[in-house]
Design a protein around this motif. Sequence first.
Motif, PDB file in Angstrom:
ATOM      1  N   HIS A 129       0.838  -1.199   0.000  1.00  0.00           N
ATOM      2  CA  HIS A 129       0.000   0.000   0.000  1.00  0.00           C
ATOM      3  C   HIS A 129       0.872   1.247   0.000  1.00  0.00           C
ATOM      4  CE1 HIS A 129      -3.430  -2.579   0.856  1.00  0.00           C
ATOM      5  NE2 HIS A 129      -2.799  -3.055   1.912  1.00  0.00           N
ATOM      6  N   ASP A 130       0.312   2.349  -0.498  1.00  0.00           N
ATOM      7  CA  ASP A 130       1.014   3.633  -0.469  1.00  0.00           C
ATOM      8  C   ASP A 130       1.172   4.120   0.973  1.00  0.00           C
ATOM      9  OD1 ASP A 130       0.703   3.438  -3.210  1.00  0.00           O
ATOM     10  OD2 ASP A 130      -0.838   5.005  -3.350  1.00  0.00           O
ATOM     11  N   LEU A 131       2.184   4.966   1.188  1.00  0.00           N
ATOM     12  CA  LEU A 131       2.388   5.622   2.481  1.00  0.00           C
ATOM     13  C   LEU A 131       2.337   7.130   2.236  1.00  0.00           C
ATOM     14  CD1 LEU A 131       5.149   3.305   3.945  1.00  0.00           C
ATOM     15  CD2 LEU A 131       2.913   3.748   4.978  1.00  0.00           C
ATOM     16  N   LEU A 132       1.181   7.740   2.530  1.00  0.00           N
ATOM     17  CA  LEU A 132       0.897   9.104   2.089  1.00  0.00           C
ATOM     18  C   LEU A 132       0.737  10.107   3.221  1.00  0.00           C
ATOM     19  CD1 LEU A 132      -1.789   8.194  -0.619  1.00  0.00           C
ATOM     20  CD2 LEU A 132       0.679   8.488  -0.942  1.00  0.00           C
ATOM     21  N   LEU A 190      19.115   2.207  13.093  1.00  0.00           N
ATOM     22  CA  LEU A 190      18.261   3.200  13.770  1.00  0.00           C
ATOM     23  C   LEU A 190      17.419   2.592  14.887  1.00  0.00           C
ATOM     24  CD1 LEU A 190      16.924   5.582  10.969  1.00  0.00           C
ATOM     25  CD2 LEU A 190      18.931   5.854  12.435  1.00  0.00           C
ATOM     26  N   GLY A 191      17.915   1.529  15.506  1.00  0.00           N
ATOM     27  CA  GLY A 191      17.188   0.860  16.572  1.00  0.00           C
ATOM     28  C   GLY A 191      16.243  -0.215  16.092  1.00  0.00           C
ATOM     29  N   ASN A 192      15.820  -0.137  14.831  1.00  0.00           N
ATOM     30  CA  ASN A 192      14.918  -1.116  14.229  1.00  0.00           C
ATOM     31  C   ASN A 192      14.761  -0.726  12.758  1.00  0.00           C
ATOM     32  OD1 ASN A 192      12.488  -2.499  13.314  1.00  0.00           O
ATOM     33  ND2 ASN A 192      11.974  -2.839  15.472  1.00  0.00           N
ATOM     34  N   PRO A 193      14.879  -1.673  11.824  1.00  0.00           N
ATOM     35  CA  PRO A 193      14.685  -1.313  10.413  1.00  0.00           C
ATOM     36  C   PRO A 193      13.356  -0.621  10.129  1.00  0.00           C
ATOM     37  CG  PRO A 193      15.668  -3.486  10.575  1.00  0.00           C
ATOM     38  CD  PRO A 193      15.306  -3.075  11.981  1.00  0.00           C
ATOM     39  N   LEU A 194      12.331  -0.890  10.937  1.00  0.00           N
ATOM     40  CA  LEU A 194      11.042  -0.222  10.736  1.00  0.00           C
ATOM     41  C   LEU A 194      11.139   1.268  11.037  1.00  0.00           C
ATOM     42  CD1 LEU A 194       8.633  -2.906  12.246  1.00  0.00           C
ATOM     43  CD2 LEU A 194       9.036  -2.417   9.825  1.00  0.00           C
ATOM     44  N   HIS A 195      12.005   1.658  11.961  1.00  0.00           N
ATOM     45  CA  HIS A 195      12.195   3.078  12.248  1.00  0.00           C
ATOM     46  C   HIS A 195      12.781   3.784  11.024  1.00  0.00           C
ATOM     47  CE1 HIS A 195      12.704   2.000  16.809  1.00  0.00           C
ATOM     48  NE2 HIS A 195      11.488   1.786  16.359  1.00  0.00           N
ATOM     49  N   ALA A 196      13.725   3.117  10.367  1.00  0.00           N
ATOM     50  CA  ALA A 196      14.313   3.690   9.160  1.00  0.00           C
ATOM     51  C   ALA A 196      13.252   3.869   8.078  1.00  0.00           C
ATOM     52  CB  ALA A 196      15.449   2.800   8.662  1.00  0.00           C
ATOM     53  N   ALA A 197      12.368   2.884   7.953  1.00  0.00           N
ATOM     54  CA  ALA A 197      11.306   2.972   6.944  1.00  0.00           C
ATOM     55  C   ALA A 197      10.350   4.123   7.254  1.00  0.00           C
ATOM     56  CB  ALA A 197      10.549   1.650   6.863  1.00  0.00           C
ATOM     57  N   VAL A 198      10.049   4.348   8.520  1.00  0.00           N
ATOM     58  CA  VAL A 198       9.203   5.481   8.909  1.00  0.00           C
ATOM     59  C   VAL A 198       9.870   6.789   8.512  1.00  0.00           C
ATOM     60  CG1 VAL A 198       8.309   6.786  10.889  1.00  0.00           C
ATOM     61  CG2 VAL A 198       7.975   4.303  10.775  1.00  0.00           C
ATOM     62  N   TRP A 199      11.169   6.908   8.789  1.00  0.00           N
ATOM     63  CA  TRP A 199      11.904   8.130   8.411  1.00  0.00           C
ATOM     64  C   TRP A 199      11.810   8.367   6.907  1.00  0.00           C
ATOM     65  CZ3 TRP A 199      15.895   8.636   4.948  1.00  0.00           C
ATOM     66  CH2 TRP A 199      16.460   9.929   4.864  1.00  0.00           C
ATOM     67  N   LEU A 200      12.008   7.326   6.122  1.00  0.00           N
ATOM     68  CA  LEU A 200      11.963   7.482   4.667  1.00  0.00           C
ATOM     69  C   LEU A 200      10.567   7.872   4.204  1.00  0.00           C
ATOM     70  CD1 LEU A 200      13.442   7.208   1.932  1.00  0.00           C
ATOM     71  CD2 LEU A 200      12.605   4.838   1.868  1.00  0.00           C
ATOM     72  N   ALA A 201       9.555   7.222   4.743  1.00  0.00           N
ATOM     73  CA  ALA A 201       8.175   7.528   4.347  1.00  0.00           C
ATOM     74  C   ALA A 201       7.845   8.994   4.605  1.00  0.00           C
ATOM     75  CB  ALA A 201       7.199   6.616   5.088  1.00  0.00           C
ATOM     76  N   ASP A 202       8.205   9.500   5.779  1.00  0.00           N
ATOM     77  CA  ASP A 202       7.942  10.905   6.108  1.00  0.00           C
ATOM     78  C   ASP A 202       8.723  11.843   5.189  1.00  0.00           C
ATOM     79  OD1 ASP A 202       6.383   9.947   8.167  1.00  0.00           O
ATOM     80  OD2 ASP A 202       7.723  10.598   9.776  1.00  0.00           O
ATOM     81  N   THR A 203       9.984  11.509   4.953  1.00  0.00           N
ATOM     82  CA  THR A 203      10.849  12.370   4.147  1.00  0.00           C
ATOM     83  C   THR A 203      10.343  12.471   2.718  1.00  0.00           C
ATOM     84  OG1 THR A 203      12.776  11.823   5.511  1.00  0.00           O
ATOM     85  CG2 THR A 203      13.203  12.682   3.298  1.00  0.00           C
ATOM     86  N   LEU A 204       9.963  11.342   2.127  1.00  0.00           N
ATOM     87  CA  LEU A 204       9.525  11.365   0.733  1.00  0.00           C
ATOM     88  C   LEU A 204       8.176  12.062   0.563  1.00  0.00           C
ATOM     89  CD1 LEU A 204      10.708   7.891  -0.610  1.00  0.00           C
ATOM     90  CD2 LEU A 204      11.795  10.122  -0.852  1.00  0.00           C
ATOM     91  N   ARG A 263       7.284  14.685   2.337  1.00  0.00           N
ATOM     92  CA  ARG A 263       7.645  16.111   2.362  1.00  0.00           C
ATOM     93  C   ARG A 263       8.195  16.574   1.020  1.00  0.00           C
ATOM     94  NH1 ARG A 263       9.615  14.853   7.540  1.00  0.00           N
ATOM     95  NH2 ARG A 263      11.777  14.784   6.803  1.00  0.00           N
ATOM     96  N   LEU A 264       8.847  15.661   0.303  1.00  0.00           N
ATOM     97  CA  LEU A 264       9.431  16.009  -0.987  1.00  0.00           C
ATOM     98  C   LEU A 264       8.456  15.826  -2.146  1.00  0.00           C
ATOM     99  CD1 LEU A 264      12.960  14.408  -0.512  1.00  0.00           C
ATOM    100  CD2 LEU A 264      12.361  16.835  -0.408  1.00  0.00           C
ATOM    101  N   GLY A 265       7.238  15.373  -1.841  1.00  0.00           N
ATOM    102  CA  GLY A 265       6.224  15.242  -2.874  1.00  0.00           C
ATOM    103  C   GLY A 265       6.343  13.996  -3.730  1.00  0.00           C
ATOM    104  N   ARG A 266       7.079  12.971  -3.270  1.00  0.00           N
ATOM    105  CA  ARG A 266       7.207  11.717  -4.025  1.00  0.00           C
ATOM    106  C   ARG A 266       7.109  10.537  -3.054  1.00  0.00           C
ATOM    107  NH1 ARG A 266      13.581  12.314  -5.788  1.00  0.00           N
ATOM    108  NH2 ARG A 266      14.225  13.648  -4.081  1.00  0.00           N
ATOM    109  N   PRO A 267       5.904  10.300  -2.516  1.00  0.00           N
ATOM    110  CA  PRO A 267       5.739   9.314  -1.441  1.00  0.00           C
ATOM    111  C   PRO A 267       6.006   7.890  -1.893  1.00  0.00           C
ATOM    112  CG  PRO A 267       3.615  10.053  -2.249  1.00  0.00           C
ATOM    113  CD  PRO A 267       4.634  10.939  -2.892  1.00  0.00           C
ATOM    114  N   LEU A 268       6.254   7.040  -0.903  1.00  0.00           N
ATOM    115  CA  LEU A 268       6.391   5.617  -1.165  1.00  0.00           C
ATOM    116  C   LEU A 268       5.069   5.064  -1.690  1.00  0.00           C
ATOM    117  CD1 LEU A 268       8.397   4.516   2.007  1.00  0.00           C
ATOM    118  CD2 LEU A 268       9.204   4.414  -0.360  1.00  0.00           C
ATOM    119  N   ARG A 269       5.176   4.181  -2.694  1.00  0.00           N
ATOM    120  CA  ARG A 269       3.992   3.645  -3.352  1.00  0.00           C
ATOM    121  C   ARG A 269       3.968   2.116  -3.264  1.00  0.00           C
ATOM    122  NH1 ARG A 269       0.250   7.642  -4.335  1.00  0.00           N
ATOM    123  NH2 ARG A 269       1.255   9.480  -5.285  1.00  0.00           N
TER     124      ARG A 269
END
Length: 291
Positions: free
Chosen positions: A130-133, A217-231, A233-239
């Motif tokens: 699923h997308d992360l929007l 970052l303490g857990n690979p899921l934390h890294a994924a959360v960081w990426l989802a939020d960052t992308l 903000r940049l207008g190209r979310p995870l899909r």
Amino acid sequence: MSTRDETVNTTGEAAGATPDQVASAAQRLEEAHRTGVPCAPVRDLLPPGDLDAAYAVQSVLTERRRARGRRVTGWKIGLTSVAVQRQLGVGTPDFGALLDDTAVPDGAEIPWGSVLQPRAEAEVALVLEHDLLHERHTVADVIRATAFALPAIEVVGSRIRDWDISAVDTIADNASSGAYVLGTRPVPLRDLDLRTAGMVLERRGEPVSTGAGVACLGNPLHAAVWLADTLVRLGRPLRAGDTVLTGALGPMTAARPGDVFEARVDGLGSVRAAFGRAAQEAHDAQEGDVR
């Protein structure tokens, strides 16, 4: 890895790079990729510590590859180790694009020279359903959006000579992305504890790197959360369908011609990356077969 301390702009308040500066840095990196000859760092071509400028260079290079028919298959997260962040003078991870021509089947040979100055590291890959929007995501959001996890070996490479990199250099160079190999047995997250998952990376049967999910970052899921939020903000979310390489579980290891790496991650199984021999070694072996 050789690194250089510098004051890094993380506020976006610097004057920023000119289009000519971005184009010059992109050209230097593209020429290194085309010729197979590592180049000088690009930090001297961009405003000191300007991460926005570095991402602009990365974007130019990615768009050029897409224009030549390549497809973005997902994203990789780098600098997930606090120690490495301190080395490079940053306080956050970074990211780069994964492209279809850098995906290598499990155990298939990676031609020597196709990745400059290659190093291998073991990771957890997430494949999204699923997308992360959302503007801000939770771990639960990432879990719900993930179809399955896979073990992965990322082959990082640097177009910059002798890995003489700063944060600006590695970001501009697509987060030092080279190639990636995914395992083939998908595992749902409900069957995993990624924080405690142990990892062993072997080269020709000898352990060369060990670690666990907590190193990312303490857990690979934390890294994924960081990426989802960052992308977002940049207008190209995870899909849906994106592959996310969440970051190294242990130290990277330099690769040599003919090396075979195998990574084992608790709960996920194993994945292999094999490197071809250098041209002279292959020629000598062929001559030996003839004789």
